[in-house]
Enzyme design. Sequence first.
Site, PDB file in Angstrom:
ATOM      1  N   HIS A  31       0.845  -1.203   0.000  1.00 33.58           N
ATOM      2  CA  HIS A  31       0.000   0.000   0.000  1.00 33.58           C
ATOM      3  C   HIS A  31       0.886   1.261   0.000  1.00 33.58           C
ATOM      4  O   HIS A  31       0.623   2.220  -0.717  1.00 33.58           O
ATOM      5  CB  HIS A  31      -0.883   0.050   1.258  1.00 33.58           C
ATOM      6  CG  HIS A  31      -1.967  -0.984   1.314  1.00 33.58           C
ATOM      7  ND1 HIS A  31      -2.100  -1.869   2.365  1.00 33.58           N
ATOM      8  CD2 HIS A  31      -2.991  -1.263   0.469  1.00 33.58           C
ATOM      9  CE1 HIS A  31      -3.169  -2.636   2.167  1.00 33.58           C
ATOM     10  NE2 HIS A  31      -3.714  -2.302   1.015  1.00 33.58           N
ATOM     11  N   LYS A  44     -18.597  -6.000   6.821  1.00 34.05           N
ATOM     12  CA  LYS A  44     -17.391  -6.753   6.473  1.00 34.05           C
ATOM     13  C   LYS A  44     -16.566  -7.016   7.732  1.00 34.05           C
ATOM     14  O   LYS A  44     -16.256  -6.091   8.488  1.00 34.05           O
ATOM     15  CB  LYS A  44     -16.558  -5.951   5.459  1.00 34.05           C
ATOM     16  CG  LYS A  44     -15.411  -6.740   4.880  1.00 34.05           C
ATOM     17  CD  LYS A  44     -14.820  -6.033   3.680  1.00 34.05           C
ATOM     18  CE  LYS A  44     -13.558  -6.738   3.206  1.00 34.05           C
ATOM     19  NZ  LYS A  44     -12.979  -6.134   2.019  1.00 34.05           N
ATOM     20  N   ARG A  66      -2.086  -5.418  -8.999  1.00 32.08           N
ATOM     21  CA  ARG A  66      -0.997  -6.386  -8.805  1.00 32.08           C
ATOM     22  C   ARG A  66      -1.006  -7.363  -9.964  1.00 32.08           C
ATOM     23  O   ARG A  66      -0.639  -7.045 -11.068  1.00 32.08           O
ATOM     24  CB  ARG A  66      -1.163  -7.086  -7.445  1.00 32.08           C
ATOM     25  CG  ARG A  66      -0.850  -6.187  -6.273  1.00 32.08           C
ATOM     26  CD  ARG A  66      -1.419  -6.676  -4.986  1.00 32.08           C
ATOM     27  NE  ARG A  66      -2.886  -6.585  -5.016  1.00 32.08           N
ATOM     28  CZ  ARG A  66      -3.669  -6.875  -4.020  1.00 32.08           C
ATOM     29  NH1 ARG A  66      -3.150  -7.316  -2.890  1.00 32.08           N
ATOM     30  NH2 ARG A  66      -4.968  -6.742  -4.109  1.00 32.08           N
ATOM     31  N   SER A  72      -3.198  -7.896   2.182  1.00 35.00           N
ATOM     32  CA  SER A  72      -3.508  -7.893   3.616  1.00 35.00           C
ATOM     33  C   SER A  72      -4.052  -9.250   4.041  1.00 35.00           C
ATOM     34  O   SER A  72      -3.764  -9.723   5.153  1.00 35.00           O
ATOM     35  CB  SER A  72      -4.537  -6.809   3.937  1.00 35.00           C
ATOM     36  OG  SER A  72      -4.046  -5.542   3.584  1.00 35.00           O
TER      37      SER A  72
HETATM   38  P1  ADP Z   1      -9.874  -3.450  -0.904  1.00 30.62           P
HETATM   39  O1  ADP Z   1     -10.729  -4.260   0.024  1.00 30.62           O
HETATM   40  O2  ADP Z   1     -10.514  -2.173  -1.359  1.00 30.62           O
HETATM   41  O3  ADP Z   1      -9.283  -4.218  -2.064  1.00 30.62           O
HETATM   42  P2  ADP Z   1      -7.188  -3.390   0.157  1.00 30.62           P
HETATM   43  O4  ADP Z   1      -6.684  -2.735   1.396  1.00 30.62           O
HETATM   44  O5  ADP Z   1      -7.005  -4.853   0.019  1.00 30.62           O
HETATM   45  O6  ADP Z   1      -8.697  -2.953   0.029  1.00 30.62           O
HETATM   46  O7  ADP Z   1      -6.503  -2.713  -1.097  1.00 30.62           O
HETATM   47  C1  ADP Z   1      -6.605  -1.335  -1.316  1.00 30.62           C
HETATM   48  C2  ADP Z   1      -5.919  -1.015  -2.635  1.00 30.62           C
HETATM   49  O8  ADP Z   1      -4.526  -1.271  -2.521  1.00 30.62           O
HETATM   50  C3  ADP Z   1      -6.407  -1.866  -3.811  1.00 30.62           C
HETATM   51  O9  ADP Z   1      -6.367  -1.075  -4.977  1.00 30.62           O
HETATM   52  C4  ADP Z   1      -5.378  -2.956  -3.898  1.00 30.62           C
HETATM   53  O10 ADP Z   1      -5.270  -3.458  -5.218  1.00 30.62           O
HETATM   54  C5  ADP Z   1      -4.130  -2.189  -3.511  1.00 30.62           C
HETATM   55  N1  ADP Z   1      -3.125  -3.080  -2.943  1.00 30.62           N
HETATM   56  C6  ADP Z   1      -3.228  -3.913  -1.909  1.00 30.62           C
HETATM   57  N2  ADP Z   1      -2.074  -4.571  -1.687  1.00 30.62           N
HETATM   58  C7  ADP Z   1      -1.214  -4.121  -2.647  1.00 30.62           C
HETATM   59  C8  ADP Z   1       0.128  -4.426  -3.003  1.00 30.62           C
HETATM   60  N3  ADP Z   1       0.834  -5.365  -2.378  1.00 30.62           N
HETATM   61  N4  ADP Z   1       0.675  -3.769  -4.041  1.00 30.62           N
HETATM   62  C9  ADP Z   1      -0.052  -2.865  -4.724  1.00 30.62           C
HETATM   63  N5  ADP Z   1      -1.318  -2.538  -4.470  1.00 30.62           N
HETATM   64  C10 ADP Z   1      -1.895  -3.147  -3.444  1.00 30.62           C
END
Ligand code: ADP
Length: 169
Positions: free
Chosen positions: A22, A46, A98, A136
């Site tokens: 992130h 959620k 990703r 995550s």
């Molecule tokens: P959501 O439930 O909205 O997907 P996340 O916290 O999982 O929430 O992800 C938020 C954003 O960050 C999304 O656009 C996701 O693709 C991006 N993201 C999560 N992990 C990574 C990572 N390792 N590298 C790049 N982008 C990421």
Amino acid sequence: MALKKKRLAIYPGTFDPVTNGHLDILHRASILFDEVIIGVVENPTKKTLFDAAHRVNLINKSLINCHFKCPVRVESFEGLLVRFAKKNKAYALVRGLRAVSDFDYEFQMALMNRHQAPDIETVYLMPDEKYVYLSSSMIKAVARHKGNLGSFLPKPVINALFKKFPDLK
Ligand code: ADP
């Protein structure tokens, strides 16, 4: 002479918890925009490991030693993302992309958001290769099974996971 409009981006997500992936996206977004708001989704239906206030707090702590190219702040929001974006006069939404597996869902979401707010563009940024397989949910699975979290997380998040899972190494 017309004043240049501030280009504010919203980077929305669950951030349960925030990872270095992130933060990598945030660094890239801070080069492109004049201000970035990290929008932490508060979704009561959620199930998350950390509640929204804790997620916001962990992001704020993780940002302390980061140097971004523009101001970055963290806010939580409930309900429609585009409503939150309009309220903040956002110029764009930022999401991380990703692997190909992200594409289908992200494409649907971007088109639905465009339908609601045609003048707010969604911008996708790719992280450094080392974060391409980081999520995550993967972090939580590894933490639950007491695996090694290596260098994927900011220190405050590692400390918070140690508290949740005391046997973590
Ligand atoms: P959501 O439930 O909205 O997907 P996340 O916290 O999982 O929430 O992800 C938020 C954003 O960050 C999304 O656009 C996701 O693709 C991006 N993201 C999560 N992990 C990574 C990572 N390792 N590298 C790049 N982008 C990421």
